[in-house]
Motif scaffolding. Sequence first.
Motif, mmCIF file in Angstrom:
data_model
loop_
_atom_site.group_PDB
_atom_site.id
_atom_site.type_symbol
_atom_site.label_atom_id
_atom_site.label_comp_id
_atom_site.label_asym_id
_atom_site.label_seq_id
_atom_site.Cartn_x
_atom_site.Cartn_y
_atom_site.Cartn_z
ATOM 1 N N VAL A 19 0.883 -1.173 0.000
ATOM 2 C CA VAL A 19 0.000 0.000 0.000
ATOM 3 C C VAL A 19 0.915 1.215 0.000
ATOM 4 N N SER A 20 0.781 2.022 -1.049
ATOM 5 C CA SER A 20 1.754 3.100 -1.231
ATOM 6 C C SER A 20 1.408 4.306 -0.383
ATOM 7 N N SER A 21 2.368 5.178 -0.288
ATOM 8 C CA SER A 21 2.276 6.342 0.584
ATOM 9 C C SER A 21 1.082 7.230 0.238
ATOM 10 N N ALA A 22 0.208 7.441 1.200
ATOM 11 C CA ALA A 22 -0.959 8.326 1.045
ATOM 12 C C ALA A 22 -1.690 8.360 2.379
ATOM 13 N N MET A 44 4.415 4.447 4.618
ATOM 14 C CA MET A 44 3.644 5.439 5.390
ATOM 15 C C MET A 44 3.524 6.757 4.620
ATOM 16 N N LYS A 45 2.439 7.458 4.856
ATOM 17 C CA LYS A 45 2.231 8.791 4.263
ATOM 18 C C LYS A 45 3.493 9.645 4.439
ATOM 19 N N SER A 46 3.826 10.434 3.428
ATOM 20 C CA SER A 46 5.094 11.174 3.456
ATOM 21 C C SER A 46 5.175 12.244 4.542
ATOM 22 N N PHE A 47 6.323 12.246 5.186
ATOM 23 C CA PHE A 47 6.689 13.396 6.020
ATOM 24 C C PHE A 47 7.259 14.461 5.091
ATOM 25 N N TYR A 79 -5.427 16.916 -3.893
ATOM 26 C CA TYR A 79 -4.391 17.763 -3.322
ATOM 27 C C TYR A 79 -4.248 17.384 -1.861
ATOM 28 N N GLU A 80 -3.348 16.452 -1.614
ATOM 29 C CA GLU A 80 -3.115 15.976 -0.241
ATOM 30 C C GLU A 80 -1.616 15.831 -0.110
ATOM 31 N N GLN A 81 -0.965 16.872 0.369
ATOM 32 C CA GLN A 81 0.486 16.869 0.278
ATOM 33 C C GLN A 81 1.179 15.976 1.298
ATOM 34 N N LEU A 134 12.508 7.809 -0.546
ATOM 35 C CA LEU A 134 12.892 9.207 -0.694
ATOM 36 C C LEU A 134 11.973 9.780 -1.767
ATOM 37 N N ASN A 135 11.088 10.659 -1.318
ATOM 38 C CA ASN A 135 10.047 11.172 -2.209
ATOM 39 C C ASN A 135 10.435 12.558 -2.708
ATOM 40 N N VAL A 136 11.065 12.559 -3.879
ATOM 41 C CA VAL A 136 11.396 13.857 -4.498
ATOM 42 C C VAL A 136 10.443 14.112 -5.660
ATOM 43 N N VAL A 170 14.201 5.257 -3.996
ATOM 44 C CA VAL A 170 13.821 6.580 -4.501
ATOM 45 C C VAL A 170 12.552 6.478 -5.336
ATOM 46 N N LYS A 171 11.590 7.311 -4.987
ATOM 47 C CA LYS A 171 10.337 7.338 -5.747
ATOM 48 C C LYS A 171 10.477 8.363 -6.865
ATOM 49 N N LEU A 172 10.421 7.878 -8.100
ATOM 50 C CA LEU A 172 10.671 8.739 -9.256
ATOM 51 C C LEU A 172 9.399 9.423 -9.729
ATOM 52 N N ASN A 198 5.524 8.250 -9.003
ATOM 53 C CA ASN A 198 4.542 9.071 -8.324
ATOM 54 C C ASN A 198 3.531 9.539 -9.386
ATOM 55 N N ARG A 199 2.654 10.456 -9.063
ATOM 56 C CA ARG A 199 1.648 10.869 -10.047
ATOM 57 C C ARG A 199 2.095 12.104 -10.828
ATOM 58 N N PHE A 200 1.367 12.383 -11.895
ATOM 59 C CA PHE A 200 1.593 13.612 -12.652
ATOM 60 C C PHE A 200 0.940 14.788 -11.926
ATOM 61 N N ALA A 247 6.457 -1.047 -8.919
ATOM 62 C CA ALA A 247 5.532 -0.386 -9.851
ATOM 63 C C ALA A 247 4.552 0.443 -9.037
ATOM 64 N N SER A 248 4.206 1.608 -9.541
ATOM 65 C CA SER A 248 3.181 2.426 -8.893
ATOM 66 C C SER A 248 2.506 3.293 -9.943
ATOM 67 N N GLY A 249 1.189 3.131 -10.050
ATOM 68 C CA GLY A 249 0.436 3.951 -10.994
ATOM 69 C C GLY A 249 -0.561 3.145 -11.780
ATOM 70 N N GLY A 250 -1.845 3.287 -11.420
ATOM 71 C CA GLY A 250 -2.902 2.716 -12.247
ATOM 72 C C GLY A 250 -3.219 1.254 -12.012
ATOM 73 N N VAL A 251 -2.637 0.640 -10.997
ATOM 74 C CA VAL A 251 -2.926 -0.781 -10.749
ATOM 75 C C VAL A 251 -4.292 -0.901 -10.066
ATOM 76 N N ILE A 270 -0.151 -0.006 -4.553
ATOM 77 C CA ILE A 270 -1.529 0.392 -4.870
ATOM 78 C C ILE A 270 -1.963 1.517 -3.941
ATOM 79 N N CYS A 271 -2.689 2.460 -4.515
ATOM 80 C CA CYS A 271 -3.152 3.592 -3.717
ATOM 81 C C CYS A 271 -4.576 3.984 -4.113
ATOM 82 N N THR A 272 -4.744 4.510 -5.334
ATOM 83 C CA THR A 272 -6.063 5.005 -5.756
ATOM 84 C C THR A 272 -7.138 3.937 -5.615
ATOM 85 N N VAL A 273 -6.814 2.713 -5.984
ATOM 86 C CA VAL A 273 -7.826 1.658 -5.920
ATOM 87 C C VAL A 273 -8.257 1.408 -4.469
#
Length: 381
Positions: A19-22, A44-47, A79-81, A134-136, A170-172, A198-200, A247-251, A270-273
């Motif tokens: 379960v990805s960061s959110a 865990m949700k990003s600091f 928008y959830e930073q 590392l979330n850049v 590193v999360k690209l 990460n997302r666009f 992998a992260s995005g659209g699963v 997975i996050c959005t799902v």
Amino acid sequence: MISLDVNYAGIRLKNPLIVSSAGIVGYAHQIKKAEDYGAGAVVMKSFFEEEICREAPTPRFKILKRGYNGNSSSTLYSYEQASELGPEEYAEELSKAKSLVKIPIFASLNCVTPDMWNRMSHLVEEAGADGIELNVSCPHGVHIMEGRALKDEIKKALEATQEVRIPRIVKLSPQTSDPMIEANVVEENNGSGIVMFNRFTGLDIDLEKEAPILHGGYAGHGGAWAIYYVLRWISTVYPHLHIPIAASGGVTDGKDAIKCILAGATTVQICTVVILKGYEVIQKINKEIFEFLDEKGYQSLDEIRGKVTGKILSYKEVDRRRLYMAYIDQEKCNQCNICYKACYSGAIEKRDGRIYVNSNCVGCGLCAELCPRRAIELVGL
Ligand SMILES: Cc1cc2nc3c(=O)[nH]c(=O)nc-3n(C[C@H](O)[C@H](O)[C@H](O)COP(=O)(O)O)c2cc1C
């Protein structure tokens, strides 16, 4: 016996689903819930170092829907930073989560200064984090919003966190000309793995107000459609990299997860799902992954990882001969005209109240894809 377990940057996961960061995994009780529904691990949700980002505006979610010709797609626009927690509180929450669950927990850090990268990496390691992301790449975080050179930000983050002993992944961002460049930077600077992606960053406009929707700025956007970009780049990077890829995005289901692994991913985030369907979906996706392996006679995910990469043709290898032409089954066709309007080769004509394909057909397949009654198929020439 079939096993779903994977080795991700030296950490054993009982299955590849993370379960990805959110906000769904911001607190210990939510992380426990993810474990209860079968997650292999949690990020865990990003600091965020920038304090202003720790407070999100409301509302912060919108589901944008688009579609035509009966096709539909949706975007989770949000928008959830950052986590609301400050440095010590974040580490405490992580420590609490560690005491509640057995699955690995990754901390996620989004810092700006080397000092804070360093301090937070130590804090979360001491709190028991199994690894750090590392979330850049937050679509509305400073690195992306200021258009910073990501390879420099990655180097800075890896250098400042090098003292810790736990894996640093590193999360690209997908917002780059060639993700291969950033992936190589991670490997060259002793990163333990990469997350793609990460997302666009997106923008939607309220036509009445002639202004941005939601909070008045840019937001993150993603959805089921995002997976194709993810698969494309994982499959390119995988053969060249020696560190694992998440992998992260659209699963959205087990089939998507399997596709990610066939493209070269070790784990699947997975996050959005989960946001849209609830934590139960984790269980369902794991079951579908298992069923795929079972049906195909595989014992482990290692047997399929990256299997597709050797089959991807270069543009020079693609067979460009004209091999097919459309054929309309008159029994099934109800003259809805969708194919007639869409064909830009002038290959669909109407005669005596019926629709036929003529010799202008180039075999592109668009009409067969569009036909709602599946009355058109491509036949070999
Ligand atoms: C509401 C929301 C909040 C998110 N927060 C974070 C975050 O704090 N840190 C991070 O690295 N990624 C964050 N992400 C990105 C997700 O972890 C994930 O990488 C992305 O949504 C793509 O996966 P998906 O298509 O399964 O949602 C967030 C995504 C959403 C939708």
